[in-house]
Design an enzyme around this catalytic site. Structure first.
Site, PDB file in Angstrom:
ATOM      1  N   ARG A  72      51.614  45.485 113.680  1.00  0.00           N
ATOM      2  CA  ARG A  72      51.011  46.824 113.659  1.00  0.00           C
ATOM      3  C   ARG A  72      49.585  46.848 114.194  1.00  0.00           C
ATOM      4  O   ARG A  72      48.983  47.921 114.294  1.00  0.00           O
ATOM      5  CB  ARG A  72      51.054  47.382 112.232  1.00  0.00           C
ATOM      6  CG  ARG A  72      52.496  47.565 111.737  1.00  0.00           C
ATOM      7  CD  ARG A  72      52.556  48.087 110.318  1.00  0.00           C
ATOM      8  NE  ARG A  72      53.936  48.235 109.858  1.00  0.00           N
ATOM      9  CZ  ARG A  72      54.280  48.504 108.605  1.00  0.00           C
ATOM     10  NH1 ARG A  72      53.347  48.650 107.676  1.00  0.00           N
ATOM     11  NH2 ARG A  72      55.543  48.615 108.276  1.00  0.00           N
ATOM     12  N   ARG A  87      31.225  54.140  87.315  1.00  0.00           N
ATOM     13  CA  ARG A  87      31.769  55.004  88.344  1.00  0.00           C
ATOM     14  C   ARG A  87      32.190  56.333  87.732  1.00  0.00           C
ATOM     15  O   ARG A  87      32.697  56.374  86.625  1.00  0.00           O
ATOM     16  CB  ARG A  87      32.976  54.351  89.018  1.00  0.00           C
ATOM     17  CG  ARG A  87      32.657  53.093  89.824  1.00  0.00           C
ATOM     18  CD  ARG A  87      31.843  53.469  91.054  1.00  0.00           C
ATOM     19  NE  ARG A  87      31.734  52.366  91.994  1.00  0.00           N
ATOM     20  CZ  ARG A  87      30.807  51.413  91.947  1.00  0.00           C
ATOM     21  NH1 ARG A  87      29.916  51.410  90.969  1.00  0.00           N
ATOM     22  NH2 ARG A  87      30.759  50.473  92.865  1.00  0.00           N
ATOM     23  N   LYS A 117      39.995  40.048 100.693  1.00  0.00           N
ATOM     24  CA  LYS A 117      41.035  39.969 101.710  1.00  0.00           C
ATOM     25  C   LYS A 117      40.534  39.347 103.007  1.00  0.00           C
ATOM     26  O   LYS A 117      41.278  39.286 103.993  1.00  0.00           O
ATOM     27  CB  LYS A 117      41.595  41.368 101.973  1.00  0.00           C
ATOM     28  CG  LYS A 117      42.174  42.031 100.728  1.00  0.00           C
ATOM     29  CD  LYS A 117      42.620  43.453 100.999  1.00  0.00           C
ATOM     30  CE  LYS A 117      43.040  44.155  99.711  1.00  0.00           C
ATOM     31  NZ  LYS A 117      43.455  45.543  99.947  1.00  0.00           N
ATOM     32  N   ARG A 121      48.913  57.540  99.338  1.00  0.00           N
ATOM     33  CA  ARG A 121      49.858  56.519  98.913  1.00  0.00           C
ATOM     34  C   ARG A 121      50.546  57.042  97.658  1.00  0.00           C
ATOM     35  O   ARG A 121      50.820  58.218  97.561  1.00  0.00           O
ATOM     36  CB  ARG A 121      49.125  55.186  98.661  1.00  0.00           C
ATOM     37  CG  ARG A 121      48.613  54.539  99.941  1.00  0.00           C
ATOM     38  CD  ARG A 121      47.790  53.298  99.670  1.00  0.00           C
ATOM     39  NE  ARG A 121      46.463  53.611  99.172  1.00  0.00           N
ATOM     40  CZ  ARG A 121      45.542  52.698  98.887  1.00  0.00           C
ATOM     41  NH1 ARG A 121      45.822  51.416  99.030  1.00  0.00           N
ATOM     42  NH2 ARG A 121      44.342  53.055  98.452  1.00  0.00           N
ATOM     43  N   HIS A 125      55.077  39.616 118.990  1.00  0.00           N
ATOM     44  CA  HIS A 125      53.833  40.133 118.432  1.00  0.00           C
ATOM     45  C   HIS A 125      52.749  39.056 118.330  1.00  0.00           C
ATOM     46  O   HIS A 125      51.797  39.215 117.575  1.00  0.00           O
ATOM     47  CB  HIS A 125      54.101  40.740 117.057  1.00  0.00           C
ATOM     48  CG  HIS A 125      55.166  41.803 117.074  1.00  0.00           C
ATOM     49  ND1 HIS A 125      55.069  42.942 117.845  1.00  0.00           N
ATOM     50  CD2 HIS A 125      56.369  41.875 116.434  1.00  0.00           C
ATOM     51  CE1 HIS A 125      56.159  43.681 117.673  1.00  0.00           C
ATOM     52  NE2 HIS A 125      56.958  43.055 116.831  1.00  0.00           N
ATOM     53  N   PRO A 180      48.604  43.192 102.734  1.00  0.00           N
ATOM     54  CA  PRO A 180      48.426  42.008 101.888  1.00  0.00           C
ATOM     55  C   PRO A 180      47.243  42.177 100.945  1.00  0.00           C
ATOM     56  O   PRO A 180      46.191  42.686 101.326  1.00  0.00           O
ATOM     57  CB  PRO A 180      48.163  40.896 102.913  1.00  0.00           C
ATOM     58  CG  PRO A 180      48.790  41.384 104.175  1.00  0.00           C
ATOM     59  CD  PRO A 180      48.612  42.874 104.159  1.00  0.00           C
ATOM     60  N   GLU A 181      47.448  41.757  99.700  1.00  0.00           N
ATOM     61  CA  GLU A 181      46.379  41.812  98.704  1.00  0.00           C
ATOM     62  C   GLU A 181      45.987  40.383  98.350  1.00  0.00           C
ATOM     63  O   GLU A 181      46.403  39.428  99.005  1.00  0.00           O
ATOM     64  CB  GLU A 181      46.853  42.611  97.496  1.00  0.00           C
ATOM     65  CG  GLU A 181      47.245  44.046  97.863  1.00  0.00           C
ATOM     66  CD  GLU A 181      47.730  44.883  96.687  1.00  0.00           C
ATOM     67  OE1 GLU A 181      47.321  44.595  95.538  1.00  0.00           O
ATOM     68  OE2 GLU A 181      48.524  45.817  96.902  1.00  0.00           O
TER      69      GLU A 181
END
Length: 307
Positions: free
Chosen positions: A127, A183, A61, A293, A108, A2-3
């Protein structure tokens, strides 16, 4: 994982459905899900029982529910129930005793907070990367927690290092753009850096860079301020659009507090669309490996940087 739009959808649901309710008892069914509460499950239960959930806040988050002080009316909360959803965590509100009984059989279900009106707040996590804990609240350097729907003076100690998110009214886009340009990395890595700005993950990074017409591998040193701001505008816009649609759900692992899925996945331009035509120019979308990813982009709209 989730973002920001998904977590903000959950925060909004908690604000509407559990704030003002008191915890009657706590059932920790899997101690690993409270592993960050170092004093253990019994201490967590003791610190929650009899406490009222006074607000629902978020930074990036991280979600937290500040707790009242029974017998100390008017005292500002100085601790909170902190939640991080990990990859598959869900905070589900069970509104009635029947819902509570049915939800208790979920395979769960990891932690259950029984509430004073007979309902419950359930932490479900397939998870098991998510976690709950009770943590101290501490001041931020600027004295404002921020986050959509809140302007609290304190944040959980584990989240104090997290940067403001782009939907926070107190966020300074010019400062964030300058931080990205300082950066020495690729622009997508900088966008994902939670100390620079919080809440952005792989999906919305790809979508925001596509909207900005910037290749994910572009060196930050090559960005001028206007381009960096265009990237932030792209990311902000895609997160606002996703939030309006309840977030992005690819399966049943992300749902809101009522168990409903978001549907922004139907509006994705490049993420998960490898081989499909770019909605803007028709060129097939490309997928490349990125930090265990993937990155998705249009090779025409987002030309690769020079070597």
């Amino acid at each position: 994982m989730p973002e920001l739009p998904e977590v903000e959808t959950v925060r909004d649901g908690l604000a509407r459905h559990v704030v003002g309710r008191t915890v009657r008892s706590v059932d920790v069914r899997r101690p690993y899900s409270v592993r960050r509460h170092l004093a253990g499950p019994l201490d967590l239960a003791g610190r929650l029982t009899g406490r009222t959930l006074t607000a629902a806040a978020r930074r990036g988050k991280f979600l937290w529910l500040p707790l009242d002080h029974p017998g100390a009316a008017g005292a500002e909360p100085d601790d909170a129930l902190l939640a991080h959803l990990g990859m598959s965590g869900q905070l589900l509100v069970r509104a009635t005793p029947t819902d509570v009984e049915t939800g208790g059989t979920h395979p769960h279900l990891r932690v259950r907070l029984l509430l004073d009106d007979g309902g419950s707040l359930d932490f479900v996590d397939q998870r098991t990367f998510g976690h709950l804990s009770v943590v101290d609240l501490v001041p931020t350097p600027d004295g404002r927690a921020g986050g959509a729907g809140t302007d609290l003076p304190l944040v959980p100690a584990p989240a104090v290092h997290i940067g403001r998110d782009l939907l926070d009214p107190a966020a300074d886009a010019d400062a964030v753009a300058r931080a990205i340009r300082r950066r020495r990395t690729q622009v997508k890595r900088a966008v994902l850096d939670q100390t620079v700005m919080s809440g952005v993950g792989n999906i919305y990074a790809d979508e925001g860079l596509w909207r900005a017409r910037v290749h994910p591998a572009t060196p930050t040193a090559e960005l001028d301020q206007a381009t960096a701001l265009r990237v932030l505008d792209g990311v902000t816009g895609v997160m606002r659009d996703a939030l309006a649609q309840g977030g992005t759900s690819f399966d049943a692992l992300y749902v809101n507090v009522n168990g409903a899925s978001g549907y922004f996945d139907r509006s994705l331009a490049v993420y998960g669309q490898a081989g499909e035509p770019c909605p803007r120019c028709g060129t097939p979308v490309v997928r490349e490996p990125f930090m265990n990813r993937s990155s998705h982009f249009c090779p025409r709209c987002q030309p690769a940087p020079s070597a």
